[in-house]
Design a protein around this motif. Structure first.
Motif, short mmCIF file in Angstrom:
data_model
loop_
_atom_site.label_atom_id
_atom_site.label_comp_id
_atom_site.label_asym_id
_atom_site.label_seq_id
_atom_site.Cartn_x
_atom_site.Cartn_y
_atom_site.Cartn_z
N VAL A 17 9.10 4.80 -1.88
CA VAL A 17 8.28 4.62 -3.09
C VAL A 17 7.74 6.05 -3.72
N ILE A 26 -1.75 5.91 -1.94
CA ILE A 26 -0.29 5.36 -1.21
C ILE A 26 -0.22 6.08 -0.13
N VAL A 46 0.02 3.07 -7.69
CA VAL A 46 1.67 2.32 -7.95
C VAL A 46 1.50 2.37 -9.35
#
Length: 515
Positions: A269, A89, A506
């Motif tokens: 996130v 990420i 994720v």
């Protein structure tokens, strides 16, 4: 790898201090100003090379694993640690930051914005880079907050001292909005740390909210989300952005749109989704609603600015387009699905590449015409960039169609995946509501196409008049813009290169730290 990540985060700060010192006699070149600008290019270039080496040495078979980690106790009483690490990420955002900062330093070497000492300019640019890189690399909540705040002061001065008209008001608006949001965010971060007994983001993500009550999670998401939403920026907390972009120098706008806005969505996130899932579940429909309002609002604002006779500023138009594009990122996050979150992360990178290129191009147009006013640029029959500066006109058209999401270019995949995520949101979220949000957002893509094509029509097309030929793309501009064009095409044609990094990370994040 461990040393390399610490090098990437820390060396820009050392470079900033060195930029303020007198240049050694043998390195001055023709002037001290040239020496310090060359210093900025050298330091940012070294950071970019280190980031590329880090990406090459990254274990691509296990992108969900934290790599290149450093974990040193800093404040034992609060269990605050200097904890660094990257996964699939954060790695793309780290490389994007290093690339855009280097391109801005290179561009400034040849086209320094008017303002005070170049020493201060280079030092601020390097402090800004260090803070942004640290934001994407730290794994401690309090360190994240410090890095998050570290970028505010250099960006304030870049706008206030090297900006254009109304720069002081725009800079103050930027700093006040972001500082007020940050105060609320700090309270939320402290609440999580004190209630859970740790500020370590990896441990908190693995716990997946089990150590926090639902009410604590709701309060934390509200507090932290406000701070992140201001930086993103989410409607209606966006009003600082158009003024800041309009007043900022070209490189300031590139960095503000290309990397600083990503810090807010990255926080959603990295922190809120894994650490406070119940709180995010509560606020996800509201986040999606604000996101789609931002998509439509940004597009309508752009259509109003591009209309003949409106005296719309091209830089301001691109700024409002960012409100719409970041709305897609927030919509993907709000779906709380791997598809939507991957789309959000892809759209983050695509927006950084495309909007960074757009601000470079608009800055070049403004340098040549002396204005970014659309009515002045188009005149009676159009600015006719295709005829007067064909390469510049072609690049502007390319960036515009990339921004509207043309298939085959980077802007397409992120928005499409965000819409797919809304089509089938996470369990427990209202599917009819998210289908409505998806439909509204899809309509926003049509509005985006409309205003971007109108920009191309008014600025690039038109009859060639009896006016002197404009200077076309210069060598240094070509060097600064080519990587962004190439990566926009590469990401559009080969999205798996990025999604292969983000998807396992994720999946692990949404599963509570379990691969």
């Amino acid at each position: 790898m461990q040393f390399l990540l610490a090098f990437i985060v820390g060396v820009p700060l050392v470079g900033a201090v060195a930029a303020l010192l007198p240049a050694p006699p043998g390195l001055k070149g023709t002037s001290p100003d040239q020496a310090v600008l060359r210093h900025g290019v050298t330091v940012t270039g070294a950071i970019l090379v280190a980031a590329i080496v880090l990406a090459a040495g990254f274990d691509h078979d296990h992108p969900s694993k934290m790599q290149a980690t450093t974990d040193i106790s800093w404040i034992p009483a609060l269990d605050v640690r200097i904890h660094l690490g990257i996964d699939g990420i954060s790695l793309p955002l780290l490389v994007l930051t290093a690339l855009l900062t280097f391109l801005c330093a290179l561009y400034s070497y040849f086209k320094l914005p008017a303002g005070p000492s170049p020493k201060a300019f280079v030092a601020l640019l390097l402090v800004l880079e260090s803070g942004t890189l640290a934001t994407f690399a730290v794994l401690d909540l309090l360190l994240f907050f410090l890095a998050f705040e570290m970028v505010l002061i250099p960006m304030y001065f870049l706008i206030a001292r090297w900006g254009g008209a109304q720069r002081q008001a725009a800079a103050w608006k930027f700093i006040l909005y972001t500082l007020l949001g940050s105060v609320v965010m700090l309270l939320g971060l402290l609440l999580i740390g004190l209630k859970s007994g740790t500020f370590d983001m990896v441990a908190l993500a693995t716990d997946n909210g089990r150590g926090l009550t639902s009410s604590v999670q709701v309060i934390a998401v509200l507090a932290i989300g406000i701070g992140l939403a201001v930086k993103t920026p989410m409607w209606p907390l966006h009003s600082w952005l158009p003024d800041a972009h309009t007043a900022a120098p070209t490189v300031g706008s590139v960095l503000l749109a290309g990397v600083l806005l990503k810090m807010g969505t990255y926080g959603f996130v990295r922190i809120l989704l894994p650490i406070a899932p119940d709180g995010m579940h509560t606020f996800a429909p509201y986040l999606a609603a604000f996101a789609v309002v931002g998509i439509i609002y940004g597009s309508l604002a752009c259509l109003a600015l591009v209309r003949p006779g409106s005296k719309g500023d091209l830089k301001r138009l691109i700024a409002y387009s960012s409100v719409g594009h970041m709305g897609f990122v927030l919509l993907g996050i709000a779906s709380m699905t791997p598809t939507g979150v991957n789309g959000a992360l892809f759209a983050n990178i695509a927006h950084g590449l495309i909007t960074g290129l757009l601000f470079f191009l608009v800055g070049a147009v403004k340098d040549r015409y002396g204005t970014a006013d659309l009515d002045t640029l188009s005149g009676a029959t159009g600015a006719a960039l295709y005829g007067r500066a064909p390469r510049l006109g072609g690049l502007l058209a390319f960036a515009a169609v990339a921004s509207l999401g043309l298939p085959g270019l980077a802007g397409f995949w992120g928005e499409m995946l965000a819409l797919f995520g809304s089509f089938d949101p996470a369990d427990g979220l209202s599917r009819p509501a998210f289908l409505t949000f998806m439909s509204i957002a899809a309509f926003g893509t049509l509005l985006t196409a409309a205003y971007m094509l109108m920009v191309v029509r008014r600025v690039c097309m038109g009859e060639r008049r009896e006016e002197p030929q404009l200077a076309d793309v210069q060598t240094y501009e070509f060097a600064a813009w080519t990587p962004l064009v190439a990566l926009t095409v590469l990401a559009g044609l080969w999205p798996a290169a990025l999604l292969g990094l983000t998807d396992p990370a994720v999946q692990k994040l949404l599963a509570g730290g379990k691969s």
